[in-house]
Design a protein around this motif. Structure first.
Motif, PDB file in Angstrom:
ATOM      1  N   PHE A  46      -9.070   1.616  52.218  1.00 15.07           N
ATOM      2  CA  PHE A  46      -9.773   0.547  52.929  1.00 15.07           C
ATOM      3  C   PHE A  46      -9.178  -0.826  52.604  1.00 15.07           C
ATOM      4  O   PHE A  46      -9.012  -1.671  53.488  1.00 15.07           O
ATOM      5  N   ASP A  47      -8.849  -1.041  51.321  1.00 14.69           N
ATOM      6  CA  ASP A  47      -8.286  -2.339  50.912  1.00 14.69           C
ATOM      7  C   ASP A  47      -6.925  -2.565  51.570  1.00 14.69           C
ATOM      8  O   ASP A  47      -6.648  -3.648  52.082  1.00 14.69           O
ATOM      9  N   ILE A  48      -6.100  -1.541  51.544  1.00 15.72           N
ATOM     10  CA  ILE A  48      -4.766  -1.682  52.142  1.00 15.72           C
ATOM     11  C   ILE A  48      -4.882  -1.878  53.655  1.00 15.72           C
ATOM     12  O   ILE A  48      -4.235  -2.748  54.235  1.00 15.72           O
ATOM     13  N   GLY A  49      -5.762  -1.106  54.288  1.00 12.24           N
ATOM     14  CA  GLY A  49      -5.967  -1.237  55.736  1.00 12.24           C
ATOM     15  C   GLY A  49      -6.450  -2.625  56.125  1.00 12.24           C
ATOM     16  O   GLY A  49      -6.005  -3.197  57.132  1.00 12.24           O
ATOM     17  N   THR A  50      -7.359  -3.178  55.309  1.00  3.59           N
ATOM     18  CA  THR A  50      -7.887  -4.516  55.587  1.00  3.59           C
ATOM     19  C   THR A  50      -6.764  -5.561  55.507  1.00  3.59           C
ATOM     20  O   THR A  50      -6.661  -6.450  56.362  1.00  3.59           O
TER      21      THR A  50
END
Lengths: 137, 411
Positions: free
Chosen positions: B350-354
């Motif tokens: 989720f962090d990388i996608g954001t």
């Protein structure tokens, strides 16, 4: 500092950033710096399962003040939790129940609290508000 | 259809056909790597949608007036085109649905009603939730047994285990052609031959294959093939269920309503013939017509060129991502395409996608509606870049730099 002043403070902090990556760098730092919840309290009954990230919330009312700790497995979610805790922690149930958390929108993070985002943050805010409302009833 | 001269495969020219690709997100040129979720639409399809609603909009199959006949003719011409495109034998075998999920639910309900307690359904461990849950519902309803073909650590089906699971009790094998999470291309012909040898029917989930590879349902000899329009450059809310005519004939209707009946009285209703028996109510007419347009668009090209190019993109991206420390590629099948799914040690997808989103890059993060598969790999989810033939190596270079930046910010 009032709840509103805390929100204003965050908004002015974020106004220093020129672009999205700087904003997120700050949020990530908040996420990294805040060991928010006692690992022993990361239990399933405190877990809010989002579609993307998980949130653990430990909320209680002590001496008519909201006591919040929370955590997430995603750093960005954790950073935003840090901001929410900063604004709501120590407030009276009445303040929490009626709080309009406009700072999230003001700093451009509204997407993280949208119902479609499913990262657990919206459910976390709802749970906190319900707890505050229950205390008022 | 193979006789027409094909259009030259030029990515630069193809990109000009897709207006959605010409935009900026957060001030950056959009890089759209979420094609596994949905594809962008070419101008040809957008024009066809516009044309339908601005000129031919009318209800089909029942009007005596000109517009209704026009709409009916276009809708049925599209069905004919789709039939030829996937090389079905008959038009009656092409059922318009809302999409892949709808097609699977139709088969689970209707074909499922012919099954009895103790019968077995075989699915695989890499299925999308939409090819798991309808079967679970059916099993609960009818007392059937659901069995799962396992995958190995590369994300390939264990065919020896599959053969062991097959028995005379197996009535249906429901398996994906290409995994949405791993990109694995499953050996359909082997699966279908083995299933047929024990008398089982086979449903192929083609949601991730129709846009990347040639589909010939007669050559495959599958009993059902389902796909969605929106993943093959067409509209959302439309899809196709192909089924062999003799099977579809034996199956009861799925939903009741207008268009699917021959004669209705309060005592007894008789049903319309195929394909209309399975198409209750006013369908997504524009969708049906424009799905045909989308396939015509794709069919301008040699599908082998498309396939080869997309595979080269995926290989290129995978080689570069693999060099990052702590990165694990999820899905390393020998035969795979168009998808690179990866996990970074200690970092949440989720962090990388954001962070990728804020750099103008659209990828999918999470479990990709394949939670059981994520459990097998022991991770909460992956970052998935899925490519289409309008993507470029330059975009991959930008993506790789953005992944590197995101990782360094998060570590």
């Amino acid at each position: 500092m009032t709840l509103e002043e805390k929100q204003q403070e965050i908004v002015s902090e974020f106004s220093l950033f020129d672009d999205w990556m700087e904003k997120y760098e700050y949020i990530i730092d908040l996420g990294k710096d805040l060991p928010l919840i006692d690992p022993a309290k990361k239990t399933d009954d405190r877990l809010i399962e989002g579609c993307q990230s998980k949130v653990w919330l430990d909320a209680s009312i002590v001496d008519d003040k909201m006591r919040l700790t929370a955590d997430s497995d995603a750093i960005i979610t954790k950073g935003i939790i840090g901001l929410l805790v900063r604004v709501l922690n120590g407030e009276s149930p009445e303040n929490v129940a009626t709080a309009n958390l406009h700072f999230i929108d003001d700093i451009g993070l509204a997407e993280h609290l949208s119902p479609t985002r499913a990262n657990g943050l919206l459910s976390m805010v709802k749970k906190i508000k319900i707890l505050a409302l229950t205390a008022l009833a | 259809m193979g006789l027409v001269e094909k259009r030259k495969f030029s990515v630069r020219e193809i990109r000009q056909d897709f207006p959605a690709l010409r935009q900026q997100i957060y001030g950056k040129n959009l890089i759209y790597f979420d094609n596994g979720a949905t594809s962008q639409k070419p101008q040809l399809v957008l024009d066809a949608i516009n044309q339908y609603y601005s000129k031919n909009n009318a209800n089909i199959h029942r009007g005596v007036h000109f517009m209704s006949q026009q709409a009916t003719s276009e809708y049925e011409t599209s069905r004919e085109y789709i039939k030829s495109y996937i090389n079905a034998e008959k038009q009656e075998e092409i059922i318009f649905t809302k999409g892949t999920t709808d097609g699977i639910n139709l088969v689970a309900f209707s074909f499922g009603s012919l099954l009895s307690a103790g019968d077995e359904i075989l699915i695989s461990a890499m299925e999308h939730h939409s090819n798991i849950v309808p079967w679970q519902l059916l099993c609960e309803r009818k007392g059937l047994v659901l069995k799962v073909i396992p995958v190995n650590s590369r994300g390939e089906l264990k065919l020896d285990a599959f053969e062991e699971l097959l028995s005379s009790k197996t009535k249906l094998v429901a398996v994906t052609h290409i995994s949405n999470t791993l990109g694995t291309i499953n050996p359909l012909k082997t699966i279908i031959e083995n299933a047929h040898a024990v008398g089982a029917k086979v449903l192929v989930d083609g949601a991730q294959s129709i846009q990347h590879t040639k589909i010939d349902v007669q050559d495959l000899d599958c009993d059902f093939f389902v796909f969605s329009g929106h993943k093959v450059f067409g509209p959302t809310g439309i899809g196709v269920l192909y089924g062999k005519e003799d099977l579809l004939d034996k199956m009861p209707p799925y939903q009741g309503g207008g268009d699917m009946i021959a004669k209705v009285t309060f005592e007894r209703t008789t049903y319309n013939e195929l394909p209309f028996k399975f198409e209750a109510g006013t369908p997504h007419i524009a969708g049906g017509i424009c799905l045909g347009t989308a396939l015509q668009y794709l069919n301008q090209f040699n599908i082998e060129d498309v396939e080869q190019y997309e595979r080269s993109l995926a290989d290129y991206a995978q080689d570069l991502i693999s060099t990052f420390e702590g990165v694990k590629i999820i899905g390393t099948a020998k035969n795979k395409t168009s998808v690179v799914s990866f996990h970074v040690d200690g970092l949440h997808p989720f962090d990388i996608g954001t962070l990728l989103d804020k750099q103008g890059i659209a990828v999918r993060t999470g479990h990709h509606c394949t939670q059981p598969l994520m459990d097998i790999f022991g991770i909460p989810g992956t970052i998935r870049a899925s490519f289409a033939f309008y993507n470029t190596r330059e975009e991959i270079d930008t993506f790789i730099a953005a992944v590197e930046k995101s990782i360094s910010m998060l570590r």
